[in-house]
Write a protein that holds these residues in place. Structure first.
Motif, PDB file in Angstrom:
ATOM      1  N   UNK A   1       0.862  -1.171   0.000  1.00 29.74           N
ATOM      2  CA  UNK A   1       0.000   0.000   0.000  1.00 29.74           C
ATOM      3  C   UNK A   1       0.904   1.227   0.000  1.00 29.74           C
ATOM      4  N   UNK A   2       0.691   2.102  -0.964  1.00 29.52           N
ATOM      5  CA  UNK A   2       1.573   3.275  -1.109  1.00 29.52           C
ATOM      6  C   UNK A   2       3.044   2.874  -1.130  1.00 29.52           C
ATOM      7  N   UNK A   3       3.343   1.820  -1.876  1.00 26.83           N
ATOM      8  CA  UNK A   3       4.691   1.296  -2.127  1.00 26.83           C
ATOM      9  C   UNK A   3       5.319   0.600  -0.919  1.00 26.83           C
ATOM     10  N   UNK A   4       4.608   0.476   0.168  1.00 24.51           N
ATOM     11  CA  UNK A   4       5.156  -0.140   1.375  1.00 24.51           C
ATOM     12  C   UNK A   4       4.569  -1.546   1.524  1.00 24.51           C
ATOM     13  N   UNK A   5       5.408  -2.567   1.744  1.00 27.68           N
ATOM     14  CA  UNK A   5       4.866  -3.917   1.958  1.00 27.68           C
ATOM     15  C   UNK A   5       4.088  -3.970   3.269  1.00 27.68           C
ATOM     16  N   UNK A   6       2.841  -4.387   3.186  1.00 27.61           N
ATOM     17  CA  UNK A   6       1.971  -4.413   4.361  1.00 27.61           C
ATOM     18  C   UNK A   6       1.866  -5.817   4.943  1.00 27.61           C
ATOM     19  N   UNK A   7       1.716  -6.796   4.076  1.00 29.73           N
ATOM     20  CA  UNK A   7       1.520  -8.171   4.539  1.00 29.73           C
ATOM     21  C   UNK A   7       2.245  -9.110   3.586  1.00 29.73           C
ATOM     22  N   UNK A   8       3.295  -9.726   4.065  1.00 28.69           N
ATOM     23  CA  UNK A   8       4.038 -10.689   3.243  1.00 28.69           C
ATOM     24  C   UNK A   8       3.936 -12.088   3.822  1.00 28.69           C
ATOM     25  N   UNK A   9       2.907 -12.327   4.610  1.00 30.67           N
ATOM     26  CA  UNK A   9       2.774 -13.618   5.271  1.00 30.67           C
ATOM     27  C   UNK A   9       2.545 -14.767   4.290  1.00 30.67           C
ATOM     28  N   UNK A  10       2.139 -14.451   3.079  1.00 25.94           N
ATOM     29  CA  UNK A  10       1.908 -15.482   2.078  1.00 25.94           C
ATOM     30  C   UNK A  10       3.136 -15.854   1.276  1.00 25.94           C
ATOM     31  N   UNK A  11       4.216 -15.149   1.453  1.00 31.94           N
ATOM     32  CA  UNK A  11       5.449 -15.473   0.730  1.00 31.94           C
ATOM     33  C   UNK A  11       5.953 -16.816   1.260  1.00 31.94           C
ATOM     34  N   UNK A  12       6.099 -17.796   0.371  1.00 33.62           N
ATOM     35  CA  UNK A  12       6.342 -19.163   0.840  1.00 33.62           C
ATOM     36  C   UNK A  12       7.657 -19.350   1.580  1.00 33.62           C
ATOM     37  N   UNK A  13       8.681 -18.699   1.195  1.00 31.40           N
ATOM     38  CA  UNK A  13       9.968 -18.884   1.870  1.00 31.40           C
ATOM     39  C   UNK A  13      10.933 -17.802   1.419  1.00 31.40           C
ATOM     40  N   UNK A  14      12.129 -17.862   1.988  1.00 35.53           N
ATOM     41  CA  UNK A  14      13.097 -16.791   1.728  1.00 35.53           C
ATOM     42  C   UNK A  14      13.537 -16.713   0.276  1.00 35.53           C
ATOM     43  N   UNK A  15      13.227 -17.700  -0.492  1.00 34.40           N
ATOM     44  CA  UNK A  15      13.611 -17.652  -1.908  1.00 34.40           C
ATOM     45  C   UNK A  15      12.803 -16.613  -2.666  1.00 34.40           C
ATOM     46  N   UNK A  16      11.686 -16.214  -2.091  1.00 29.76           N
ATOM     47  CA  UNK A  16      10.806 -15.239  -2.726  1.00 29.76           C
ATOM     48  C   UNK A  16      11.033 -13.858  -2.114  1.00 29.76           C
ATOM     49  N   UNK A  17      11.102 -12.851  -2.979  1.00 31.02           N
ATOM     50  CA  UNK A  17      11.190 -11.476  -2.496  1.00 31.02           C
ATOM     51  C   UNK A  17      10.434 -10.570  -3.455  1.00 31.02           C
ATOM     52  N   UNK A  18       9.893  -9.487  -2.944  1.00 31.81           N
ATOM     53  CA  UNK A  18       9.141  -8.545  -3.770  1.00 31.81           C
ATOM     54  C   UNK A  18       9.532  -7.129  -3.388  1.00 31.81           C
ATOM     55  N   UNK A  19       9.540  -6.275  -4.404  1.00 28.71           N
ATOM     56  CA  UNK A  19       9.865  -4.873  -4.191  1.00 28.71           C
ATOM     57  C   UNK A  19       8.891  -3.985  -4.940  1.00 28.71           C
ATOM     58  N   UNK A  20       8.740  -2.791  -4.454  1.00 26.34           N
ATOM     59  CA  UNK A  20       7.948  -1.787  -5.159  1.00 26.34           C
ATOM     60  C   UNK A  20       8.683  -0.459  -5.014  1.00 26.34           C
ATOM     61  N   UNK A  21       9.638  -0.208  -5.882  1.00 32.52           N
ATOM     62  CA  UNK A  21      10.472   0.988  -5.745  1.00 32.52           C
ATOM     63  C   UNK A  21       9.740   2.292  -5.995  1.00 32.52           C
ATOM     64  N   UNK A  22       8.641   2.222  -6.763  1.00 27.21           N
ATOM     65  CA  UNK A  22       7.831   3.420  -6.986  1.00 27.21           C
ATOM     66  C   UNK A  22       6.400   3.004  -7.284  1.00 27.21           C
ATOM     67  N   UNK A  23       5.544   3.972  -7.454  1.00 27.77           N
ATOM     68  CA  UNK A  23       4.107   3.688  -7.588  1.00 27.77           C
ATOM     69  C   UNK A  23       3.752   2.997  -8.897  1.00 27.77           C
TER      70      UNK A  23
END
Lengths: 115, 111
Positions: free
Chosen positions: A50-72
Motif C-alpha cells: 500500500x503506497x509502495x510499502x509492503x503491508x503483509x508478506x505472510x503469504x510469501x512461501x519462503x526466503x527464496x521469494x522477495x518482492x519490491x515496489x520501488x515506486x508507484x
C-alpha cells in the motif's frame, strides 16, 4: 488506461535459476497485490503493498521469494533460486485501496515453468 | 482455512438457463466481491456488495448477501456459452487492506 501490465507472459527456466516477474499497476492505484495460482492450491496471496510499502508478506512461501515496489508504477517479484514446485501462474493486481480492500484489477498473469 | 468458500465446485447448464453459485464465509466482512476468470486469463471484477446491502444487480447478474447466515449468492440469468468461466468470491474485512479469495465455482454453459 492499459490495465495492469505484467511481463513476461511466459517464462520457462531451469531449477536453480533466478526468475524476475514484473508488474505495472494502473496509474493512480495505491495498492498492489501479488498472487500465485495453481490447480492444487488455488489462488494464494503472496504479498501486498500500500503506497509502495509492503503491508503483509505472510503469504510469501519462503526466503527464496522477495518482492519490491520501488515506486508507484513498478513492482517485481523475484524467485532465487527457483524450484519446480514454483511452477504456477503469477498474477499482479492493483486497486484503489487503503484500510479496506475494494475491487481489484488483475493483470494477464505470468505462466512460470521451472524444469 | 479460506474465508470464502464457493459452492458448488462445478456447475454445468444449458444455454438460456439460470446459474446460481453460493459463497459462505466465517467472519464479519466489510464487503464481498465476485470475480470471473476465463481460461488462461486474469480475474475480472464483476460486482461488489457492501455489508449493509442485501441485493445488487448488474445486467444479467444478481448478487445477494445475507450477513446473518454469512453467505452470498451470484445468479446469472439467461446464461450464454460466453459465461463459461470460473467464478470466485472474495471477502474483505474492515481495516484489512486485502481480500481473501475462495476456490471458485467452474461454470460450463453448453450451447
Amino acid at each position: 488506461d492499459a490495465g495492469v501490465i505484467q511481463s513476461p507472459r511466459h517464462e520457462v527456466t531451469e531449477m536453480g535459476q533466478e526468475v524476475t516477474l514484473r508488474c505495472k499497476p494502473i496509474s493512480g492505484h495505491n495498492s498492489l497485490f501479488w498472487y500465485r495460482q495453481t490447480m492444487m492450491r488455488g489462488l494464494e496471496l503472496l504479498i501486498y503493498f500500500n503506497n509502495n510499502v509492503p503491508i503483509d508478506d505472510s503469504g510469501m512461501p519462503e526466503d527464496r521469494f522477495s518482492a519490491k515496489m520501488p515506486n508507484a508504477s513498478f513492482s517485481t517479484l523475484k524467485i532465487q533460486p527457483s524450484e519446480p514446485r514454483d511452477s504456477a501462474v503469477y498474477f499482479c493486481a492493483s486497486s484503489l485501496g487503503g484500510v479496506t480492500s475494494y475491487e481489484q484489477y488483475f493483470g494477464p498473469g505470468t505462466r512460470l515453468t521451472v524444469t | 482455512s479460506q474465508q470464502g468458500e464457493e459452492d458448488p465446485q462445478a456447475l454445468s447448464i444449458q444455454e438460456g438457463e439460470n446459474a446460481t453459485m453460493n459463497c459462505s464465509y466465517k467472519t464479519s466482512i466489510n464487503n464481498l466481491q465476485w470475480y470471473r476468470q476465463n481460461s488462461g486469463r486474469g480475474l475480472v471484477h464483476l460486482i461488489l456488495i457492501r455489508s449493509n446491502e442485501r441485493e445488487k444487480h448488474s445486467g444479467r447478474l444478481r448478487v445477494t448477501l445475507d450477513t446473518s447466515k454469512k453467505s452470498s449468492s451470484l445468479l446469472i440469468t439467461a446464461s450464454r456459452a460466453a459465461d463459461t468461466a470460473s467464478y470466485f468470491c472474495a471477502t474483505a474485512l474492515t481495516n484489512a487492506g486485502k481480500s481473501t479469495f475462495g476456490d471458485g465455482t467452474t461454470l460450463t454453459v453448453k450451447p
